[in-house]
Design a protein around this motif. Structure first.
Motif, mmCIF file in Angstrom:
data_model
loop_
_atom_site.group_PDB
_atom_site.id
_atom_site.type_symbol
_atom_site.label_atom_id
_atom_site.label_comp_id
_atom_site.label_asym_id
_atom_site.label_seq_id
_atom_site.Cartn_x
_atom_site.Cartn_y
_atom_site.Cartn_z
ATOM 1 N N GLN A 1 -10.313 33.680 15.711
ATOM 2 C CA GLN A 1 -9.108 34.267 15.148
ATOM 3 C C GLN A 1 -7.937 33.353 15.464
ATOM 4 O OE1 GLN A 1 -7.668 37.909 16.925
ATOM 5 N NE2 GLN A 1 -8.873 37.558 18.757
ATOM 6 N N VAL A 2 -6.928 33.374 14.595
ATOM 7 C CA VAL A 2 -5.742 32.538 14.763
ATOM 8 C C VAL A 2 -4.532 33.451 14.846
ATOM 9 C CG1 VAL A 2 -4.274 30.782 13.706
ATOM 10 C CG2 VAL A 2 -6.747 30.595 13.546
ATOM 11 N N VAL A 3 -3.653 33.149 15.804
ATOM 12 C CA VAL A 3 -2.413 33.889 15.980
ATOM 13 C C VAL A 3 -1.275 32.883 15.997
ATOM 14 C CG1 VAL A 3 -1.148 35.444 17.515
ATOM 15 C CG2 VAL A 3 -3.629 35.597 17.387
ATOM 16 N N PHE A 4 -0.181 33.180 15.318
ATOM 17 C CA PHE A 4 1.027 32.358 15.364
ATOM 18 C C PHE A 4 2.021 33.073 16.264
ATOM 19 C CE2 PHE A 4 -0.876 31.249 11.298
ATOM 20 C CZ PHE A 4 -0.887 29.877 11.402
ATOM 21 N N GLU A 5 2.345 32.449 17.411
ATOM 22 C CA GLU A 5 3.285 33.040 18.357
ATOM 23 C C GLU A 5 4.322 32.011 18.760
ATOM 24 O OE1 GLU A 5 1.043 34.452 21.681
ATOM 25 O OE2 GLU A 5 0.186 36.121 20.561
ATOM 26 N N GLU A 6 5.591 32.332 18.537
ATOM 27 C CA GLU A 6 6.710 31.495 18.952
ATOM 28 C C GLU A 6 6.541 30.030 18.555
ATOM 29 O OE1 GLU A 6 7.344 32.151 23.107
ATOM 30 O OE2 GLU A 6 7.322 34.319 22.857
ATOM 31 N N GLY A 7 6.136 29.780 17.327
ATOM 32 C CA GLY A 7 6.000 28.429 16.816
ATOM 33 C C GLY A 7 4.714 27.734 17.197
ATOM 34 N N ASN A 8 3.811 28.437 17.840
ATOM 35 C CA ASN A 8 2.532 27.864 18.238
ATOM 36 C C ASN A 8 1.388 28.520 17.482
ATOM 37 O OD1 ASN A 8 3.591 26.160 20.315
ATOM 38 N ND2 ASN A 8 3.823 27.968 21.583
ATOM 39 N N GLU A 9 0.373 27.738 17.199
ATOM 40 C CA GLU A 9 -0.841 28.245 16.572
ATOM 41 C C GLU A 9 -1.902 28.323 17.672
ATOM 42 O OE1 GLU A 9 -2.317 26.565 12.718
ATOM 43 O OE2 GLU A 9 -3.905 25.879 14.047
ATOM 44 N N ILE A 10 -2.433 29.516 17.892
ATOM 45 C CA ILE A 10 -3.426 29.720 18.936
ATOM 46 C C ILE A 10 -4.722 30.186 18.297
ATOM 47 C CG2 ILE A 10 -3.990 30.969 21.047
ATOM 48 C CD1 ILE A 10 -0.918 31.399 21.361
ATOM 49 N N SER A 11 -5.796 29.443 18.547
ATOM 50 C CA SER A 11 -7.123 29.811 18.072
ATOM 51 C C SER A 11 -7.890 30.396 19.250
ATOM 52 C CB SER A 11 -7.891 28.597 17.552
ATOM 53 O OG SER A 11 -7.185 27.987 16.519
ATOM 54 N N LYS A 12 -8.577 31.522 19.002
ATOM 55 C CA LYS A 12 -9.330 32.169 20.073
ATOM 56 C C LYS A 12 -10.685 32.612 19.549
ATOM 57 C CE LYS A 12 -5.149 34.238 21.974
ATOM 58 N NZ LYS A 12 -4.462 35.489 22.291
ATOM 59 N N CYS A 13 -11.709 32.450 20.381
ATOM 60 C CA CYS A 13 -13.027 32.986 20.062
ATOM 61 C C CYS A 13 -13.148 34.344 20.738
ATOM 62 C CB CYS A 13 -14.140 32.055 20.556
ATOM 63 S SG CYS A 13 -15.797 32.738 20.274
ATOM 64 N N ILE A 14 -13.430 35.367 19.965
ATOM 65 C CA ILE A 14 -13.523 36.702 20.537
ATOM 66 C C ILE A 14 -14.844 36.917 21.275
ATOM 67 C CG2 ILE A 14 -11.941 37.723 18.877
ATOM 68 C CD1 ILE A 14 -14.526 38.960 17.567
ATOM 69 N N PHE A 15 -15.793 36.004 21.118
ATOM 70 C CA PHE A 15 -17.088 36.146 21.778
ATOM 71 C C PHE A 15 -17.096 35.499 23.162
ATOM 72 C CE2 PHE A 15 -21.450 34.949 22.735
ATOM 73 C CZ PHE A 15 -22.072 36.187 22.640
ATOM 74 N N CYS A 16 -16.704 34.220 23.247
ATOM 75 C CA CYS A 16 -16.812 33.498 24.523
ATOM 76 C C CYS A 16 -15.481 33.272 25.226
ATOM 77 C CB CYS A 16 -17.512 32.157 24.320
ATOM 78 S SG CYS A 16 -16.511 30.917 23.466
ATOM 79 N N GLY A 17 -14.359 33.527 24.534
ATOM 80 C CA GLY A 17 -13.055 33.365 25.152
ATOM 81 C C GLY A 17 -12.423 31.987 24.991
ATOM 82 N N TYR A 18 -13.081 31.088 24.256
ATOM 83 C CA TYR A 18 -12.516 29.758 23.995
ATOM 84 C C TYR A 18 -11.118 29.907 23.399
ATOM 85 C CZ TYR A 18 -11.642 25.419 21.462
ATOM 86 O OH TYR A 18 -11.071 24.271 20.967
ATOM 87 N N THR A 19 -10.168 29.091 23.871
ATOM 88 C CA THR A 19 -8.800 29.117 23.368
ATOM 89 C C THR A 19 -8.333 27.696 23.101
ATOM 90 O OG1 THR A 19 -8.311 31.073 24.689
ATOM 91 C CG2 THR A 19 -6.444 29.850 23.874
ATOM 92 N N ASN A 20 -7.625 27.522 21.993
ATOM 93 C CA ASN A 20 -7.066 26.221 21.630
ATOM 94 C C ASN A 20 -5.628 26.445 21.193
ATOM 95 O OD1 ASN A 20 -6.780 23.527 20.910
ATOM 96 N ND2 ASN A 20 -7.614 23.842 18.879
ATOM 97 N N LEU A 21 -4.694 25.745 21.825
ATOM 98 C CA LEU A 21 -3.280 25.859 21.501
ATOM 99 C C LEU A 21 -2.830 24.611 20.776
ATOM 100 C CD1 LEU A 21 -0.417 27.096 21.824
ATOM 101 C CD2 LEU A 21 -0.303 25.886 24.005
ATOM 102 N N ARG A 22 -2.183 24.797 19.625
ATOM 103 C CA ARG A 22 -1.603 23.677 18.880
ATOM 104 C C ARG A 22 -0.124 23.930 18.740
ATOM 105 N NH1 ARG A 22 -4.427 22.769 13.432
ATOM 106 N NH2 ARG A 22 -2.818 21.191 13.390
ATOM 107 N N ASP A 23 0.701 23.017 19.219
ATOM 108 C CA ASP A 23 2.152 23.129 19.083
ATOM 109 C C ASP A 23 2.564 22.792 17.662
ATOM 110 O OD1 ASP A 23 2.451 23.756 21.753
ATOM 111 O OD2 ASP A 23 2.709 21.661 22.333
#
Length: 59
Positions: free
Chosen positions: A22-44
């Motif tokens: 899933q992707v969330v846009f928060e405060e100018g950042n794009e955050i990708s998260k895996c709901i299964f394993c918890g992997y997170t990737n932040l892109r400014d």
């Protein structure tokens, strides 16, 4: 508050499962998260092109 959007067909780079990102846009950042394993990737400052693709996929 931002809404999370799932990316159809996306594969998690960590657990390799499909349709768990899933992707969330928060405060100018794009955050990708895996709901299964918890992997997170932040892109400014995601590019306009990336936002457009995500909008098209999720509409």
């Amino acid at each position: 508050m931002s809404r999370a959007r799932f990316i159809a067909g996306a594969k998690c780079p960590k657990c390799k499962r499909i349709d768990t990102i899933q992707v969330v846009f928060e405060e100018g950042n794009e955050i990708s998260k895996c709901i299964f394993c918890g992997y997170t990737n932040l892109r400014d400052n995601p590019t306009t092109e990336n936002k457009s693709v995500i909008d098209i996929v999720t509409k």
